[in-house]
Design a protein around this motif. Sequence first.
Motif, mmCIF file in Angstrom:
data_model
loop_
_atom_site.group_PDB
_atom_site.id
_atom_site.type_symbol
_atom_site.label_atom_id
_atom_site.label_comp_id
_atom_site.label_asym_id
_atom_site.label_seq_id
_atom_site.Cartn_x
_atom_site.Cartn_y
_atom_site.Cartn_z
ATOM 1 N N GLY A 242 0.710 -1.095 0.103
ATOM 2 C CA GLY A 242 0.137 -0.111 0.177
ATOM 3 C C GLY A 242 0.863 1.213 0.032
ATOM 4 N N LEU A 243 0.244 2.283 -0.681
ATOM 5 C CA LEU A 243 1.161 3.639 -0.740
ATOM 6 C C LEU A 243 0.254 4.772 -0.523
ATOM 7 C CD1 LEU A 243 3.916 4.956 -1.376
ATOM 8 C CD2 LEU A 243 3.064 4.785 -3.987
ATOM 9 N N VAL A 244 0.799 5.743 0.225
ATOM 10 C CA VAL A 244 -0.002 7.005 0.435
ATOM 11 C C VAL A 244 1.242 8.009 0.144
ATOM 12 C CG1 VAL A 244 -1.235 8.507 1.476
ATOM 13 C CG2 VAL A 244 -1.937 6.219 1.967
ATOM 14 N N ILE A 245 0.820 8.832 -1.068
ATOM 15 C CA ILE A 245 1.702 10.175 -1.137
ATOM 16 C C ILE A 245 0.814 11.321 -0.955
ATOM 17 C CG2 ILE A 245 3.162 11.429 -2.633
ATOM 18 C CD1 ILE A 245 4.521 8.623 -1.682
ATOM 19 N N ASP A 246 1.309 12.525 -0.106
ATOM 20 C CA ASP A 246 0.301 13.556 0.075
ATOM 21 C C ASP A 246 1.247 14.534 0.828
ATOM 22 O OD1 ASP A 246 -1.852 15.294 -0.317
ATOM 23 O OD2 ASP A 246 -3.376 13.802 0.450
ATOM 24 N N ARG A 247 0.563 15.635 0.948
ATOM 25 C CA ARG A 247 1.250 16.621 1.807
ATOM 26 C C ARG A 247 1.037 16.410 3.214
ATOM 27 N NH1 ARG A 247 -0.840 20.103 -2.281
ATOM 28 N NH2 ARG A 247 0.724 20.910 -3.668
ATOM 29 N N GLY A 248 1.999 16.397 4.266
ATOM 30 C CA GLY A 248 1.545 16.234 5.539
ATOM 31 C C GLY A 248 1.226 14.837 6.087
ATOM 32 N N ILE A 249 1.981 13.900 5.513
ATOM 33 C CA ILE A 249 1.724 12.438 5.740
ATOM 34 C C ILE A 249 2.498 12.158 6.963
ATOM 35 C CG2 ILE A 249 1.442 10.058 5.117
ATOM 36 C CD1 ILE A 249 -0.665 11.753 4.057
ATOM 37 N N THR A 250 2.007 11.589 7.959
ATOM 38 C CA THR A 250 2.870 11.153 9.219
ATOM 39 C C THR A 250 2.708 9.513 9.367
ATOM 40 O OG1 THR A 250 1.116 11.453 10.924
ATOM 41 C CG2 THR A 250 2.377 13.481 10.033
ATOM 42 N N MET A 251 3.330 9.075 10.602
ATOM 43 C CA MET A 251 3.173 7.975 10.865
ATOM 44 C C MET A 251 1.996 7.522 11.689
ATOM 45 S SD MET A 251 6.884 6.198 11.997
ATOM 46 C CE MET A 251 6.447 4.461 11.619
ATOM 47 N N ALA A 252 1.367 8.739 11.960
ATOM 48 C CA ALA A 252 -0.054 8.486 12.777
ATOM 49 C C ALA A 252 -1.147 7.783 11.585
ATOM 50 C CB ALA A 252 -0.404 9.681 13.416
ATOM 51 N N HIS A 253 -0.806 8.411 10.399
ATOM 52 C CA HIS A 253 -1.836 8.145 9.543
ATOM 53 C C HIS A 253 -1.572 6.544 9.096
ATOM 54 C CE1 HIS A 253 -1.304 12.417 8.415
ATOM 55 N NE2 HIS A 253 -2.808 12.423 8.740
ATOM 56 N N LEU A 254 -0.135 6.453 9.171
ATOM 57 C CA LEU A 254 0.362 4.859 8.881
ATOM 58 C C LEU A 254 -0.458 3.941 9.818
ATOM 59 C CD1 LEU A 254 2.040 2.674 7.636
ATOM 60 C CD2 LEU A 254 3.876 3.378 9.004
ATOM 61 N N LYS A 255 -0.203 4.436 11.054
ATOM 62 C CA LYS A 255 -0.708 3.421 12.218
ATOM 63 C C LYS A 255 -2.420 3.340 12.211
ATOM 64 C CE LYS A 255 -0.657 2.259 16.893
ATOM 65 N NZ LYS A 255 -1.384 2.551 17.975
ATOM 66 N N TRP A 256 -2.742 4.520 11.757
ATOM 67 C CA TRP A 256 -4.380 4.443 11.848
ATOM 68 C C TRP A 256 -5.050 3.455 10.745
ATOM 69 C CZ3 TRP A 256 -8.095 5.544 8.274
ATOM 70 C CH2 TRP A 256 -9.563 5.657 8.709
ATOM 71 N N THR A 257 -4.402 3.614 9.635
ATOM 72 C CA THR A 257 -4.653 3.002 8.313
ATOM 73 C C THR A 257 -4.538 1.461 8.616
ATOM 74 O OG1 THR A 257 -4.369 4.914 6.903
ATOM 75 C CG2 THR A 257 -4.412 2.787 5.956
ATOM 76 N N LEU A 258 -3.412 1.044 9.151
ATOM 77 C CA LEU A 258 -3.026 -0.314 9.390
ATOM 78 C C LEU A 258 -3.990 -1.105 10.437
ATOM 79 C CD1 LEU A 258 0.800 -0.384 9.065
ATOM 80 C CD2 LEU A 258 -0.818 -1.148 7.339
ATOM 81 N N GLU A 259 -4.407 -0.333 11.275
ATOM 82 C CA GLU A 259 -5.145 -0.629 12.352
ATOM 83 C C GLU A 259 -6.797 -0.935 11.949
ATOM 84 O OE1 GLU A 259 -4.797 0.864 16.637
ATOM 85 O OE2 GLU A 259 -6.370 1.965 15.957
ATOM 86 N N THR A 260 -7.070 0.176 10.952
ATOM 87 C CA THR A 260 -8.509 0.014 10.558
ATOM 88 C C THR A 260 -8.529 -1.248 9.603
ATOM 89 O OG1 THR A 260 -8.719 2.361 10.640
ATOM 90 C CG2 THR A 260 -10.182 1.590 9.366
ATOM 91 N N PHE A 261 -7.501 -1.458 8.645
ATOM 92 C CA PHE A 261 -7.314 -2.291 7.782
ATOM 93 C C PHE A 261 -7.450 -3.662 8.404
ATOM 94 C CE2 PHE A 261 -3.970 -5.299 6.231
ATOM 95 C CZ PHE A 261 -4.917 -6.012 5.413
ATOM 96 N N VAL A 262 -6.780 -3.808 9.522
ATOM 97 C CA VAL A 262 -6.644 -5.289 10.086
ATOM 98 C C VAL A 262 -7.756 -5.659 10.816
ATOM 99 C CG1 VAL A 262 -5.393 -6.388 12.213
ATOM 100 C CG2 VAL A 262 -3.895 -5.131 10.362
ATOM 101 N N ARG A 263 -8.441 -4.558 11.743
ATOM 102 C CA ARG A 263 -9.705 -5.106 12.121
ATOM 103 C C ARG A 263 -10.729 -5.103 11.007
ATOM 104 N NH1 ARG A 263 -9.388 -0.156 17.130
ATOM 105 N NH2 ARG A 263 -7.399 -1.269 18.175
#
Length: 389
Positions: A242-263
């Motif tokens: 998976g890949l997200v490229i945008d302005r102002g992307i942080t590890m918080a976005h990464l963690k939330w996305t993966l948590e939401t996906f896994v659940r």
Amino acid sequence: MRQGLICAAGHDSGSRTFLPFVKEQIVADVETLQQDYLAQIANADLAALEEIRIAALGKQGAITGLLKTLGSMSPEERQEQGPRINGAREAVTSAIAARKDALESAALNERLAAEAIDLTLPVAPSPQGSVHPVAQVMDELAEIFADLGFAVATGPEIESGWYNFTALNMPETHPARAMHDTFYFPDRNADGEEMLLRTHTSPVQIRTMMGQKPPIRIIAPGRTYRSDSDATHTPMFHQVEGLVIDRGITMAHLKWTLETFVRAFFERDDIVLRLRPSYFPFTEPSAEVDVGFTVEKGKRVVGGDPTGPNGGWMEILGSGMVNPKVIEHCGLDPDEWQGFAFGCGIDRLAMLKYGMDDLRAFFDGDLRWLKHYGFSSLDVPTLSGGVGA
Ligand code: 2NL
């Protein structure tokens, strides 16, 4: 009786000299003949009808014989006998046709009644294929990430060293390049580049970053290849990145996305994640992602308290913030664009979710296994809970 009449009409005798003497006889005979035939026709079946037709109207038929006598009659006689004989011919002809019609439609009605199809009966079962668990999981991934605004990207399985390694911050001297157990083609391409079977789906993401402007949100599922073969590794396996490229992307976005996906994927809200520092050449910082598991009825299941007596952590993903060098290689300014990326084995996700324990069975093509673990093609992989439910 018929034979007698034919003789009386002088037909079979072949002698026309008799005819003048049987004139009166003909008159009487035509009517008798006609009555006789009509009576026979009324009770005939199809085979008998054909016999009657031949006897009456065939080349040697009785009525045909009478018609032939017209030629040798005087004009007056002919005027009198002609309509009678022709009338008999027409009456018999149409009676045969009518009887034939009636018999045929009766036969048809009988068939229609006998062969009637009961449309309310269930159809006979026919052999059906099933959806392979890997294909099913790919559909589920596409569904979950579509809800999060991700598109599905695909690309070639035969790649150049540049797309598979160099663009991902793995130059030719990089040790990770040797660690990938790559299948190389013996010949280079027209541009002199080394060619290989992609070892991950990252080159799909490289091609996407080079081909379209951010913001980018994609997943890249597909076949990948490494020269590796044992109980937990097959030379061809499936990966999703998976890949997200945008302005102002942080590890918080990464963690939330993966948590939401896994659940959403494992359909449990009590799944917790643990990010451990790691290293990948294409991300910085990098993190390996563990999910909490518990043992239920002797089986490891994702979810529950990993710190409890039956709990623990299991690694399921690699991830990180896209290395600025990779962003630069794709022609983007890393000061403007940031992103996160992750990678994960699909085969293992399928094994974990659907309880299969031997990876090799995935690729044996054993119909009994496919029937047991396969999915109906009519099932829609939409998750009942949806994302974030
Ligand atoms: C793993 C780790 C990972 C990526 C894949 C990626 C792709 C681009 C840029 C940066 Cl184009 N990163 N992919 C990132 C981190 C980990 O996979 O263990 N895979 C099975």
